[in-house]
Design a protein around this motif. Structure first.
Motif, PDB file in Angstrom:
ATOM      1  N   ARG A 266       5.694   2.191  -6.656  1.00 26.40           N
ATOM      2  CA  ARG A 266       5.135   2.745  -5.428  1.00 26.40           C
ATOM      3  C   ARG A 266       3.920   3.625  -5.735  1.00 26.40           C
ATOM      4  N   VAL A 267       4.065   4.501  -6.711  1.00 31.44           N
ATOM      5  CA  VAL A 267       2.961   5.397  -7.069  1.00 31.44           C
ATOM      6  C   VAL A 267       1.775   4.602  -7.601  1.00 31.44           C
ATOM      7  N   GLU A 268       2.032   3.648  -8.438  1.00 29.20           N
ATOM      8  CA  GLU A 268       0.963   2.886  -9.066  1.00 29.20           C
ATOM      9  C   GLU A 268       0.161   2.076  -8.055  1.00 29.20           C
ATOM     10  N   LEU A 269       0.838   1.521  -7.040  1.00 36.70           N
ATOM     11  CA  LEU A 269       0.159   0.643  -6.095  1.00 36.70           C
ATOM     12  C   LEU A 269      -0.542   1.400  -4.976  1.00 36.70           C
TER      13      LEU A 269
ATOM     14  N   SER B  72      -2.254   5.399  -9.143  1.00 42.22           N
ATOM     15  CA  SER B  72      -2.001   6.177 -10.348  1.00 42.22           C
ATOM     16  C   SER B  72      -1.520   5.271 -11.464  1.00 42.22           C
ATOM     17  N   PRO B  73      -2.121   5.327 -12.634  1.00 43.43           N
ATOM     18  CA  PRO B  73      -1.685   4.493 -13.752  1.00 43.43           C
ATOM     19  C   PRO B  73      -0.433   5.053 -14.397  1.00 43.43           C
ATOM     20  N   VAL B  74       0.733   4.768 -13.796  1.00 46.44           N
ATOM     21  CA  VAL B  74       1.976   5.348 -14.282  1.00 46.44           C
ATOM     22  C   VAL B  74       2.842   4.321 -14.982  1.00 46.44           C
TER      23      VAL B  74
ATOM     24  N   SER C 253      15.193  -1.269 -10.772  1.00 47.00           N
ATOM     25  CA  SER C 253      15.852   0.026 -10.880  1.00 47.00           C
ATOM     26  C   SER C 253      15.128   1.026  -9.980  1.00 47.00           C
ATOM     27  N   VAL C 254      15.842   2.073  -9.571  1.00 52.88           N
ATOM     28  CA  VAL C 254      15.254   3.071  -8.678  1.00 52.88           C
ATOM     29  C   VAL C 254      14.017   3.702  -9.313  1.00 52.88           C
ATOM     30  N   ALA C 255      14.094   4.010 -10.614  1.00 52.09           N
ATOM     31  CA  ALA C 255      12.957   4.623 -11.302  1.00 52.09           C
ATOM     32  C   ALA C 255      11.769   3.674 -11.319  1.00 52.09           C
ATOM     33  N   GLU C 256      12.006   2.391 -11.592  1.00 50.90           N
ATOM     34  CA  GLU C 256      10.907   1.424 -11.630  1.00 50.90           C
ATOM     35  C   GLU C 256      10.308   1.226 -10.251  1.00 50.90           C
ATOM     36  N   ALA C 257      11.141   1.224  -9.197  1.00 49.53           N
ATOM     37  CA  ALA C 257      10.628   1.109  -7.832  1.00 49.53           C
ATOM     38  C   ALA C 257       9.735   2.295  -7.488  1.00 49.53           C
ATOM     39  N   ALA C 258      10.136   3.505  -7.893  1.00 50.17           N
ATOM     40  CA  ALA C 258       9.328   4.693  -7.642  1.00 50.17           C
ATOM     41  C   ALA C 258       8.011   4.625  -8.399  1.00 50.17           C
ATOM     42  N   ARG C 259       8.051   4.195  -9.652  1.00 51.24           N
ATOM     43  CA  ARG C 259       6.832   4.055 -10.440  1.00 51.24           C
ATOM     44  C   ARG C 259       5.889   3.041  -9.805  1.00 51.24           C
TER      45      ARG C 259
ATOM     46  N   VAL D 195       2.892 -15.974  -6.638  1.00 46.35           N
ATOM     47  CA  VAL D 195       2.314 -15.220  -5.526  1.00 46.35           C
ATOM     48  C   VAL D 195       1.426 -14.126  -6.101  1.00 46.35           C
ATOM     49  N   THR D 196       0.159 -14.111  -5.709  1.00 49.68           N
ATOM     50  CA  THR D 196      -0.809 -13.157  -6.236  1.00 49.68           C
ATOM     51  C   THR D 196      -1.359 -12.293  -5.112  1.00 49.68           C
ATOM     52  N   VAL D 197      -1.302 -10.985  -5.312  1.00 49.73           N
ATOM     53  CA  VAL D 197      -1.814 -10.032  -4.328  1.00 49.73           C
ATOM     54  C   VAL D 197      -2.850  -9.143  -4.999  1.00 49.73           C
ATOM     55  N   PRO D 198      -4.105  -9.149  -4.528  1.00 48.38           N
ATOM     56  CA  PRO D 198      -5.079  -8.181  -5.050  1.00 48.38           C
ATOM     57  C   PRO D 198      -4.614  -6.752  -4.762  1.00 48.38           C
ATOM     58  N   ARG D 199      -4.746  -5.877  -5.735  1.00 44.01           N
ATOM     59  CA  ARG D 199      -4.243  -4.513  -5.564  1.00 44.01           C
ATOM     60  C   ARG D 199      -4.985  -3.753  -4.479  1.00 44.01           C
ATOM     61  N   ASP D 200      -6.242  -4.099  -4.229  1.00 44.75           N
ATOM     62  CA  ASP D 200      -6.974  -3.379  -3.187  1.00 44.75           C
ATOM     63  C   ASP D 200      -6.556  -3.827  -1.785  1.00 44.75           C
ATOM     64  N   ARG D 201      -5.679  -4.845  -1.686  1.00 47.63           N
ATOM     65  CA  ARG D 201      -5.174  -5.267  -0.383  1.00 47.63           C
ATOM     66  C   ARG D 201      -3.795  -4.685  -0.076  1.00 47.63           C
ATOM     67  N   VAL D 202      -3.222  -3.966  -1.005  1.00 57.45           N
ATOM     68  CA  VAL D 202      -1.898  -3.383  -0.782  1.00 57.45           C
ATOM     69  C   VAL D 202      -2.013  -2.271   0.263  1.00 57.45           C
ATOM     70  N   ARG D 203      -1.242  -2.384   1.328  1.00 59.64           N
ATOM     71  CA  ARG D 203      -1.279  -1.402   2.413  1.00 59.64           C
ATOM     72  C   ARG D 203      -0.029  -0.524   2.435  1.00 59.64           C
ATOM     73  N   THR D 204       1.129  -1.131   2.178  1.00 57.96           N
ATOM     74  CA  THR D 204       2.392  -0.398   2.250  1.00 57.96           C
ATOM     75  C   THR D 204       3.308  -0.851   1.123  1.00 57.96           C
ATOM     76  N   VAL D 205       4.237   0.026   0.788  1.00 55.59           N
ATOM     77  CA  VAL D 205       5.315  -0.313  -0.138  1.00 55.59           C
ATOM     78  C   VAL D 205       6.618   0.126   0.519  1.00 55.59           C
ATOM     79  N   ASP D 206       7.526  -0.828   0.707  1.00 55.27           N
ATOM     80  CA  ASP D 206       8.779  -0.586   1.401  1.00 55.27           C
ATOM     81  C   ASP D 206       9.922  -0.709   0.396  1.00 55.27           C
ATOM     82  N   VAL D 207      10.678   0.367   0.194  1.00 57.44           N
ATOM     83  CA  VAL D 207      11.781   0.396  -0.759  1.00 57.44           C
ATOM     84  C   VAL D 207      13.092   0.498   0.021  1.00 57.44           C
ATOM     85  N   THR D 208      13.970  -0.483  -0.167  1.00 55.89           N
ATOM     86  CA  THR D 208      15.243  -0.529   0.549  1.00 55.89           C
ATOM     87  C   THR D 208      16.383  -0.613  -0.448  1.00 55.89           C
ATOM     88  N   SER D 209      17.466   0.131  -0.183  1.00 53.49           N
ATOM     89  CA  SER D 209      18.652   0.097  -1.041  1.00 53.49           C
ATOM     90  C   SER D 209      19.885  -0.084  -0.174  1.00 53.49           C
ATOM     91  N   HIS D 210      20.486  -1.288  -0.228  1.00 46.72           N
ATOM     92  CA  HIS D 210      21.748  -1.523   0.454  1.00 46.72           C
ATOM     93  C   HIS D 210      22.867  -0.853  -0.334  1.00 46.72           C
TER      94      HIS D 210
END
Length: 531
Positions: free
Chosen positions: A149-152, A156-158, A141-147, A94-109
């Motif tokens: 989110r910022v990058e997409l 930000s190149p994090v 991991s929570v840290a990777e999910a946060a990174r 599955v390939t998504v162009p980065r300029d088409r990213v609209r939202t990032v949804d992070v869920t933790s059960h």
């Protein structure tokens, strides 16, 4: 979102999900198959077989299936794309162009939270309408999910930033629900809002889930529920009681259960709710008690808001606020999807938050501006449709009573409900309205769920003018503003043709000129007009 096989960039390696998901996915598969496994255990034991062994085999298969997802799922982020590779027999990238990213949804059960993991869903505006090819990473991991989110979203190149340095971006603060220095708080849950929980009727879902689970469990285990002691005694009491008393008892018990379940559901879904604006140009929504959820939306993709008032919630002067933006789920319930900007709360609060989300939106505010009514023809059409449907259903029930063994009370009940039909028709007519204000198209419609839609005119990509046979006789049309956001189409119902053309011409200046005959307010051809 597009799904395609692409060339492998040499500068970025494929990465795997967190190894801790080897605990999560097998557990999820076993829980999902629990009714069948329990039924297999009961059926095997009751027939003298070794049902427990077959159940253990089933559990082992589910565990193996869940573990295979870690070995077969990898992902990577390049300068231009986000890619996910998954599947064993049916391999897919599955390939998504980065300029088409609209939202990032992070869920933790709850299990995710215990293991320090999160599930990330990337919204592009198409994935939530076409279920194939969605981009979902479960679990990071929570840290990777946060990174991520910022990058997409913040561009930000994090990728090489240590987790402890991400705090400067404000993302961990959003995930944890704590205030960040670079955020502006727009709304936060207040304890008094919990009183709106019973009026959301979300507890009906719990009733359906419990009933479905028990039914499937009884079917798989070959159990006759009628022979269960409490069920048998309850049915015996209801059978012996008078019909009005039995009906009233069932309705009262069901209402109490739904009210309590709805309140619990409200607390589970919206506890610690916060809506904030990030200086990077995004809106953050965080909520949840047992299962936490953090949704980030690009403001430049936001096309408007919707103030939704279900009938029971409207009766207590409550409303909820929903975002109109690309990349968020539609058609699955605003509470389940990520489009909720404000949970059920006082209507005045929902309107105030809508103004803050739209940054004021000019004067007059499209959120509170008075609307133009649709006239007597639209009112007559509301009553004609309501009475027509009511009369047809009543006639069918009375016919079945006269010529079959159907009892008379359904038809007599429909006759008695005629005043209620008239009230609903009057309410639908009163709620019709529209206007153009400060660059927004405002439309209001509905009775069971009254919706006031505030749609940015710049986000409208086309207009659709429709007329049914009965609308032509009444001189009315339905004008639909099409957009790439939200429900993709928002209607102004039952307005005069000239008024519909005026709205479209004012909302998209010059767009209709080639479609007008001789410069008059008559469309050369009925149908769709797009940019």
């Amino acid at each position: 979102m597009t799904a395609a096989m692409t060339a492998t960039p040499v500068e970025t390696d494929w990465r795997r999900l967190s190894p801790r998901m080897l605990v999560i996915h097998p557990f999820q598969e076993v829980v999902r198959a629990a009714p069948a496994l329990i039924g297999l255990l009961f059926a095997g034991s009751s027939s003298g077989g070794e049902g427990h062994l077959w159940s253990l085999v089933g559990v082992g298969i589910m565990v193996l299936f869940g573990m295979l997802r870690w070995f077969t799922t990898t992902y990577r982020i390049t300068a231009e794309h986000v890619q996910v590779r998954k599947g064993l027999l049916n391999r897919k990238v599955v390939t998504v162009p980065r300029d088409r990213v609209r939202t990032v949804d992070v869920t933790s059960h709850i299990l995710h939270r215990l293991l320090g993991l999160a599930r990330v869903e990337v919204g592009t505006g198409m994935s939530d309408r076409k279920r194939g090819g969605e981009l979902k990473l479960d679990a990071l991991s929570v840290a990777e999910a946060a990174r991520l989110r910022v990058e997409l979203l913040h561009r930000s190149p994090v990728a090489d930033t240590p987790p402890e340095d991400i705090a400067a971006t404000g993302v961990p603060a959003v995930v944890a629900g704590a205030p960040g220095a670079d955020e502006t708080e727009l709304a936060v849950l207040r304890p008094q809002w919990i009183r709106y929980g019973p009026f959301t009727l979300s507890g009906l879902v719990a009733v359906g889930v419990i009933a479905g689970f028990l039914s499937r469990l009884a079917s798989e285990g070959n159990v006759d529920l009628g022979q269960v002691g409490p069920v048998r005694e309850t049915w015996r009491w209801l059978s012996a009681a008078a019909l009005p008393l039995a009906v009233a008892t069932v309705v009262l018990v069901l209402a109490l259960f739904v009210g309590v379940a709805s309140t619990i559901g409200y607390l589970l879904a919206f506890w610690n709710f916060r809506l904030t604006r990030h200086r990077g140009g995004t809106l953050h929504v965080t909520r949840g008690l047992v299962t936490t959820r953090a949704t980030t939306v690009e403001e430049r993709r936001l096309r408007g808001v919707e103030v939704s008032e279900p009938l029971l919630l409207r009766a207590v002067r409550g409303a909820r606020l929903i975002a109109i933006t690309t990349g968020l789920r539609v058609g699955q319930g605003a509470q389940r999807g990520g489009s909720m900007l404000l949970p059920p709360a006082p209507k005045a609060e929902a309107e105030a938050v809508a103004v803050r989300v739209l940054r004021g939106a000019g004067d007059p505010s499209p959120v509170t501006v008075p609307l133009t009514t649709h006239g007597s023809a639209a009112v007559r059409r509301r009553f004609t449709r309501a009475f027509g449907v009511h009369a047809a259903v009543t006639a069918v029930l009375l016919y079945c009573w006269l010529w079959s063994d159907l009892p008379s009370w359904p038809g007599l009940t429909m006759v008695a409900l005629l005043p209620l039909t008239a009230l609903m028709a009057a309410d639908r007519a009163r709620n019709l309205g529209h206007t153009l204000a400060s660059g927004y198209l405002v439309s209001r419609t509905g009775s069971l769920v009254r919706r006031r839609v505030v749609l940015e005119c710049d986000g409208i990509i086309g207009w659709n003018v429709e007329r049914s046979f009965f609308q032509r006789r009444a001189g009315l049309v339905t004008l639909t503003a099409t957009t790439a956001a939200g429900r993709q189409g928002y209607r102004v119902q039952d307005v005069a043709l000239a008024e519909a053309l005026r709205i479209a011409a004012a909302g998209s200046p010059g767009l209709l000129d080639p479609f007008l005959a001789g410069g008059d307010a008559v469309p050369a051809a009925e149908g769709q007009v797009r940019r």
